[in-house]
Motif scaffolding. Structure first.
Motif, PDB file in Angstrom:
ATOM      1  N   TRP A  46       0.842  -1.200   0.000  1.00 32.16           N
ATOM      2  CA  TRP A  46       0.000   0.000   0.000  1.00 32.16           C
ATOM      3  C   TRP A  46       0.875   1.248   0.000  1.00 32.16           C
ATOM      4  N   GLN A  47       1.904   1.219   0.877  1.00 27.38           N
ATOM      5  CA  GLN A  47       2.808   2.370   0.959  1.00 27.38           C
ATOM      6  C   GLN A  47       3.460   2.632  -0.390  1.00 27.38           C
ATOM      7  N   ASP A  48       3.900   1.542  -1.004  1.00 24.60           N
ATOM      8  CA  ASP A  48       4.568   1.638  -2.295  1.00 24.60           C
ATOM      9  C   ASP A  48       3.661   2.282  -3.334  1.00 24.60           C
ATOM     10  N   LEU A  49       2.421   1.822  -3.359  1.00 22.55           N
ATOM     11  CA  LEU A  49       1.485   2.345  -4.352  1.00 22.55           C
ATOM     12  C   LEU A  49       1.225   3.828  -4.115  1.00 22.55           C
ATOM     13  N   LYS A  50       1.078   4.173  -2.834  1.00 20.28           N
ATOM     14  CA  LYS A  50       0.835   5.585  -2.529  1.00 20.28           C
ATOM     15  C   LYS A  50       2.025   6.437  -2.944  1.00 20.28           C
ATOM     16  N   ARG A  51       3.232   5.890  -2.716  1.00 24.20           N
ATOM     17  CA  ARG A  51       4.438   6.638  -3.072  1.00 24.20           C
ATOM     18  C   ARG A  51       4.547   6.788  -4.591  1.00 24.20           C
ATOM     19  N   LEU A  52       4.285   5.697  -5.292  1.00 23.81           N
ATOM     20  CA  LEU A  52       4.369   5.744  -6.757  1.00 23.81           C
ATOM     21  C   LEU A  52       3.376   6.757  -7.322  1.00 23.81           C
ATOM     22  N   ARG A  53       2.210   6.771  -6.729  1.00 24.55           N
ATOM     23  CA  ARG A  53       1.199   7.713  -7.188  1.00 24.55           C
ATOM     24  C   ARG A  53       1.720   9.137  -7.029  1.00 24.55           C
ATOM     25  N   GLN A  54       2.375   9.361  -5.886  1.00 27.85           N
ATOM     26  CA  GLN A  54       2.844  10.714  -5.627  1.00 27.85           C
ATOM     27  C   GLN A  54       4.033  11.086  -6.516  1.00 27.85           C
ATOM     28  N   GLU A  55       5.020  10.171  -6.539  1.00 30.96           N
ATOM     29  CA  GLU A  55       6.253  10.478  -7.263  1.00 30.96           C
ATOM     30  C   GLU A  55       6.038  10.566  -8.759  1.00 30.96           C
ATOM     31  N   ARG A  56       5.246   9.642  -9.290  1.00 29.12           N
ATOM     32  CA  ARG A  56       5.187   9.535 -10.743  1.00 29.12           C
ATOM     33  C   ARG A  56       3.811   9.788 -11.310  1.00 29.12           C
ATOM     34  N   ASN A  57       2.888  10.195 -10.449  1.00 29.34           N
ATOM     35  CA  ASN A  57       1.555  10.463 -10.932  1.00 29.34           C
ATOM     36  C   ASN A  57       0.939   9.208 -11.564  1.00 29.34           C
ATOM     37  N   LEU A  58       1.323   8.062 -11.009  1.00 32.01           N
ATOM     38  CA  LEU A  58       0.861   6.779 -11.539  1.00 32.01           C
ATOM     39  C   LEU A  58      -0.631   6.601 -11.251  1.00 32.01           C
ATOM     40  N   ALA A  59      -1.369   6.177 -12.262  1.00 39.66           N
ATOM     41  CA  ALA A  59      -2.770   5.810 -12.051  1.00 39.66           C
ATOM     42  C   ALA A  59      -2.827   4.313 -11.798  1.00 39.66           C
ATOM     43  N   VAL A  60      -3.585   3.898 -10.796  1.00 41.60           N
ATOM     44  CA  VAL A  60      -3.666   2.484 -10.460  1.00 41.60           C
ATOM     45  C   VAL A  60      -5.119   2.034 -10.504  1.00 41.60           C
ATOM     46  N   LEU A  61      -5.359   0.934 -11.213  1.00 42.08           N
ATOM     47  CA  LEU A  61      -6.683   0.308 -11.161  1.00 42.08           C
ATOM     48  C   LEU A  61      -6.505  -1.022 -10.475  1.00 42.08           C
ATOM     49  N   LEU A  62      -7.135  -1.192  -9.319  1.00 44.29           N
ATOM     50  CA  LEU A  62      -6.960  -2.473  -8.644  1.00 44.29           C
ATOM     51  C   LEU A  62      -8.299  -3.093  -8.306  1.00 44.29           C
ATOM     52  N   THR A  63      -8.331  -4.412  -8.306  1.00 41.65           N
ATOM     53  CA  THR A  63      -9.521  -5.103  -7.846  1.00 41.65           C
ATOM     54  C   THR A  63      -9.154  -5.725  -6.516  1.00 41.65           C
ATOM     55  N   THR A  64     -10.126  -5.841  -5.648  1.00 45.30           N
ATOM     56  CA  THR A  64      -9.809  -6.398  -4.346  1.00 45.30           C
ATOM     57  C   THR A  64     -11.034  -7.038  -3.737  1.00 45.30           C
ATOM     58  N   HIS A  65     -10.776  -7.946  -2.815  1.00 40.25           N
ATOM     59  CA  HIS A  65     -11.861  -8.533  -2.039  1.00 40.25           C
ATOM     60  C   HIS A  65     -11.794  -8.046  -0.600  1.00 40.25           C
ATOM     61  N   TYR A  66     -10.926  -7.087  -0.336  1.00 43.20           N
ATOM     62  CA  TYR A  66     -10.806  -6.583   1.025  1.00 43.20           C
ATOM     63  C   TYR A  66     -11.368  -5.178   1.111  1.00 43.20           C
ATOM     64  N   LEU A  67     -12.457  -5.034   1.846  1.00 42.51           N
ATOM     65  CA  LEU A  67     -13.077  -3.722   1.961  1.00 42.51           C
ATOM     66  C   LEU A  67     -12.168  -2.747   2.674  1.00 42.51           C
ATOM     67  N   GLU A  68     -11.422  -3.262   3.612  1.00 45.52           N
ATOM     68  CA  GLU A  68     -10.513  -2.410   4.361  1.00 45.52           C
ATOM     69  C   GLU A  68      -9.495  -1.783   3.400  1.00 45.52           C
ATOM     70  N   GLU A  69      -9.033  -2.629   2.478  1.00 37.99           N
ATOM     71  CA  GLU A  69      -8.063  -2.154   1.508  1.00 37.99           C
ATOM     72  C   GLU A  69      -8.677  -1.059   0.636  1.00 37.99           C
ATOM     73  N   ALA A  70      -9.886  -1.321   0.168  1.00 40.56           N
ATOM     74  CA  ALA A  70     -10.568  -0.342  -0.672  1.00 40.56           C
ATOM     75  C   ALA A  70     -10.732   0.965   0.089  1.00 40.56           C
ATOM     76  N   ASP A  71     -11.089   0.844   1.362  1.00 36.10           N
ATOM     77  CA  ASP A  71     -11.361   2.019   2.177  1.00 36.10           C
ATOM     78  C   ASP A  71     -10.103   2.854   2.382  1.00 36.10           C
ATOM     79  N   GLN A  72      -9.000   2.171   2.699  1.00 33.62           N
ATOM     80  CA  GLN A  72      -7.796   2.913   3.070  1.00 33.62           C
ATOM     81  C   GLN A  72      -6.942   3.317   1.883  1.00 33.62           C
ATOM     82  N   LEU A  73      -6.968   2.515   0.837  1.00 37.18           N
ATOM     83  CA  LEU A  73      -6.016   2.730  -0.238  1.00 37.18           C
ATOM     84  C   LEU A  73      -6.608   3.515  -1.403  1.00 37.18           C
ATOM     85  N   CYS A  74      -7.874   3.266  -1.692  1.00 38.87           N
ATOM     86  CA  CYS A  74      -8.422   3.810  -2.932  1.00 38.87           C
ATOM     87  C   CYS A  74      -8.902   5.243  -2.767  1.00 38.87           C
ATOM     88  N   ASP A  75      -8.579   6.065  -3.767  1.00 42.77           N
ATOM     89  CA  ASP A  75      -9.120   7.417  -3.788  1.00 42.77           C
ATOM     90  C   ASP A  75     -10.586   7.366  -4.177  1.00 42.77           C
TER      91      ASP A  75
END
Ligand SMILES: Nc1ncnc2c1ncn2[C@@H]1O[C@H](COP(=O)(O)OP(=O)(O)OP(=O)(O)O)[C@@H](O)[C@H]1O
Ligand SMILES: [Mg+2]
Lengths: 257, 361
Positions: B185-214
């Motif tokens: 999660w940290q890595d993805l957040k950092r990549l988003r910040q550093e490189r303006n990376l767009a991420v599309l992820l699928t997940t079965h964890y609501l917690e993940e969706a809640d905390q990670l997804c914009d």
């Protein structure tokens, strides 16, 4: 087009590395030919006395046949690798890259041809150890390698095509077992053409395995170089047709996924 | 600014040809999916098994052709310029996708070549990626000897080898231990910040969706049923949830029927021995509900009140609890290897989830 060659190279490297990591496979595929050569070579030693064989010894007659038979079986399993790639997601990962599509099949076909070449060298040397004389000398030796690897390339293309259509290891195993031995016995690998029943002789004429057997035996005996060239050309045509089939299978796979 | 991912009305029907062979009748996987993702955004696709998440990702990654609709990724149309798309994306599939007979370094090197990284840069790029996913020590071991988590980390590194502007991750954290998951999660957040990376992820964890997804979209039956930021989605289901534990399943059903028509109650459902009510105002409704139940001669053993969670959002839109029915909606690999973040009761109102988690052990 240049990505075709570089990508084929990268992927070929991967396949060669895999083979080196599981060298047991080369050993396993060599056990059978070694057994054929030792046992059959002994068992049927005297059949060459029947007119029609035209070789100094049965082992000399048999060795090219066994080389080609090994080329056939070795490369017919080539499709197993692609099924593994499909089921483990490796194929998807590759298809999500700009990799040249044709290179994916070519690398596998080339890999099969190279593997066959290495096996053929070993079998030929073993045959020579048992007393098979390569009357065709170095050109004859090289011609056998070329014929074996060409047949191997074609068979591997067909195997990969079948693998892409069925996507099941069981089916591939069944097909190889079903066609492998008939293709061998409908050839002159073990028996001289003159001594075969007429219907088998007729069927054998349409059998690429037989083209390769006859030509490599001629190369072994150092005769009929024109015939060898003709067979090589026919085998090249067989390879082109097989590659075309597997390319269509690959296109069908990509459409259906 | 141009969207990193844009898709409109994506449709896909699989012809079940080889498997079912039940004639030409196909499986409708997508029935008009539309959403868009901005550069620098982490977007989540959520939904039950078979909802069409992977199919959507596969279409956007040019692995599958849609039967209808349009889509563009990193400015390239997926149908017209698939090579353009492939050069600009990273793709980590639900199935691993690494060559198990190759080492980590060999896998990355091959991927870098196929992704057209200039050959001179490949070794350095591979080295820094191995560092990033913490596989430097195992770099020259054959992947066959890797643990599930190591393999998944390698998968991620494979997806980053071309410094993509859009990254697709299909269930990236399934099978990861909690630390590795947090690191990812940290890595993805950092990549988003550093490189303006767009991420599309699928997940079965609501917690993940809640905390990670914009932002996220809930997909069901091949359609996006709702889309928004986690906060928006939660705010959009009005009211609070009140749960009363009655100790008797028969009572619960009876009391749910009794409570439903009361003023301020939006919806009441019985689940085993509990009555769960969505109400406009939790603070005022709770005493009224308890009084109503006790007047009917039933004892309330305990009561809780909570703000809507993403779980409630999910329930509201798909009509299913996320891990309802003892986890039958979750595949084994998702359930078996991980402490289930959703099984921990956030408020006291998750007995079904908790039981499900125990049943799966
Ligand atoms: N290759 C295929 N051939 C036939 N049907 C398929 C294929 N791939 C997916 N489907 C079907 O399409 C529908 C959507 O599948 P998809 O894999 O997109 O779901 P998903 O949301 O990713 O589910 P999960 O959470 O299980 O990964 C399902 O009904 C599935 O059975
Ligand atoms: Mg999926």
């Amino acid at each position: 087009m240049n990505t075709y060659f570089t990508d084929t190279g990268y992927l070929l490297l991967r396949h060669l590395r895999t083979t080196m990591r599981i060298p047991i496979w080369i050993a396993v595929t060599l056990i059978q030919p070694v057994i054929w050569l030792t046992i059959y070579g002994q068992l049927f030693r005297r059949v060459v006395e029947i007119p029609g064989f035209g070789a100094d010894s049965y082992i000399q007659f048999l060795t090219p046949g066994v080389v080609i038979m090994t080329a056939l079986f070795g490369s017919a399993w080539s499709g197993m690798g692609i099924i593994e790639d499909l089921s483990e997601g490796v194929m998807d990962r590759m298809l999500a890259t700009p990799v040249n599509r044709a290179a994916i099949i070519s690398a596998r076909v080339l890999h099969a041809a190279l593997t066959v070449t290495v096996q053929s060298v070993i079998i030929l040397l073993f045959g020579m150890l048992l007393g098979a004389r390569v009357a065709g000398g170095i050109p004859g030796f090289l011609a056998i390698l070329l014929l074996g690897s060409t047949l191997g390339a074609g068979m591997s293309a067909l195997s990969n095509g079948l693998a892409l259509v069925t996507r099941r290891e069981e089916t591939l195993i069944a097909v190889v077992n079903f066609f492998g031995l008939p293709l061998t016995f409908l050839s002159t690998a073990f028996m001289a053409a003159d001594l075969m029943p007429g219907w088998i002789r007729t069927l054998a004429r349409a059998n690429p395995v037989n083209w390769a057997v006859i030509a490599s035996r001629d190369a072994m005996l150092g005769r009929n170089w024109g015939g060898i060239a003709g067979s090589a050309a026919m085998l090249a045509g067989f390879v082109l047709a097989a590659v075309w089939v597997s390319t269509q299978a690959f296109k069908a796979y990509r459409r259906s996924s | 600014m141009e969207a990193a991912i844009f898709c409109e009305n994506l449709e896909k029907t699989y012809r079940s040809g080889t498997k079912g062979a039940k004639g030409i009748k196909g499986i409708k996987a997508l029935a008009g999916v539309s959403f868009s993702v901005r550069p620098g955004e982490i977007f989540g696709l959520l939904g039950p098994n078979g909802a069409g998440k992977s199919t959507t990702v596969r279409i956007l990654a040019t692995l599958t052709r849609p039967d209808g609709g349009t889509a563009s990724v990193a400015g390239c149309d997926v149908m017209e310029d698939p090579v353009g798309v492939r050069l600009r994306i990273g793709f980590v599939a639900q199935a691993s996708g690494v060559d198990k007979w190759g080492t980590g370094r060999e896998n990355l090197t091959l991927q870098a070549h196929l992704m057209r990284v200039p050959p001179a840069e490949v070794p350095a790029r591979v080295k820094s990626l191995l560092d990033r996913v913490n596989l430097t020590e195992a770099a020259d071991r054959v992947v066959k000897t890797y643990s599930g988590g190591m393999k998944r980390r390698l998968d991620l590194a494979m997806g980053l080898v071309n410094e993509p502007s859009v990254l697709f991750l299909d269930e990236p954290t399934t099978g990861l231990d909690p630390e590795t998951r947090a690191a990812l999660w940290q890595d993805l957040k950092r990549l988003r910040q550093e490189r303006n990376l767009a991420v599309l992820l699928t997940t079965h964890y609501l917690e993940e969706a809640d905390q990670l997804c914009d932002r996220l979209a809930i997909v069901d039956h091949g359609k996006v049923v709702v889309e928004g930021t986690p906060a928006e989605l939660k705010a959009r289901i009005s009211g609070d949830t009140v749960a009363l534990d009655l100790g008797d399943a028969g009572d619960a059903a009876r009391m749910a029927a009794l409570i439903a028509p009361l003023p301020g109650v939006l919806q009441a459902t019985a689940e085993e021995t509990r009555v769960t009510a969505r109400v406009q105002q939790g603070a005022t409704a709770m005493p009224a509900l308890i009084t109503a139940v006790e007047r009917a001669g039933v004892t309330v053993r305990s009561s809780t009140m909570s703000r809507p969670s993403l779980d409630d959002v999910y329930l509201y839109h798909t009509g299913r609890r996320f891990h309802g029915e003892g986890g039958s909606q979750v595949r084994d690999h998702a359930a078996g290897q991980l402490p289930d973040p959703l099984a921990e009761p956030k408020s006291a109102d998750k007995p079904a989830g908790k039981k499900g988690a125990e049943a799966r052990q």
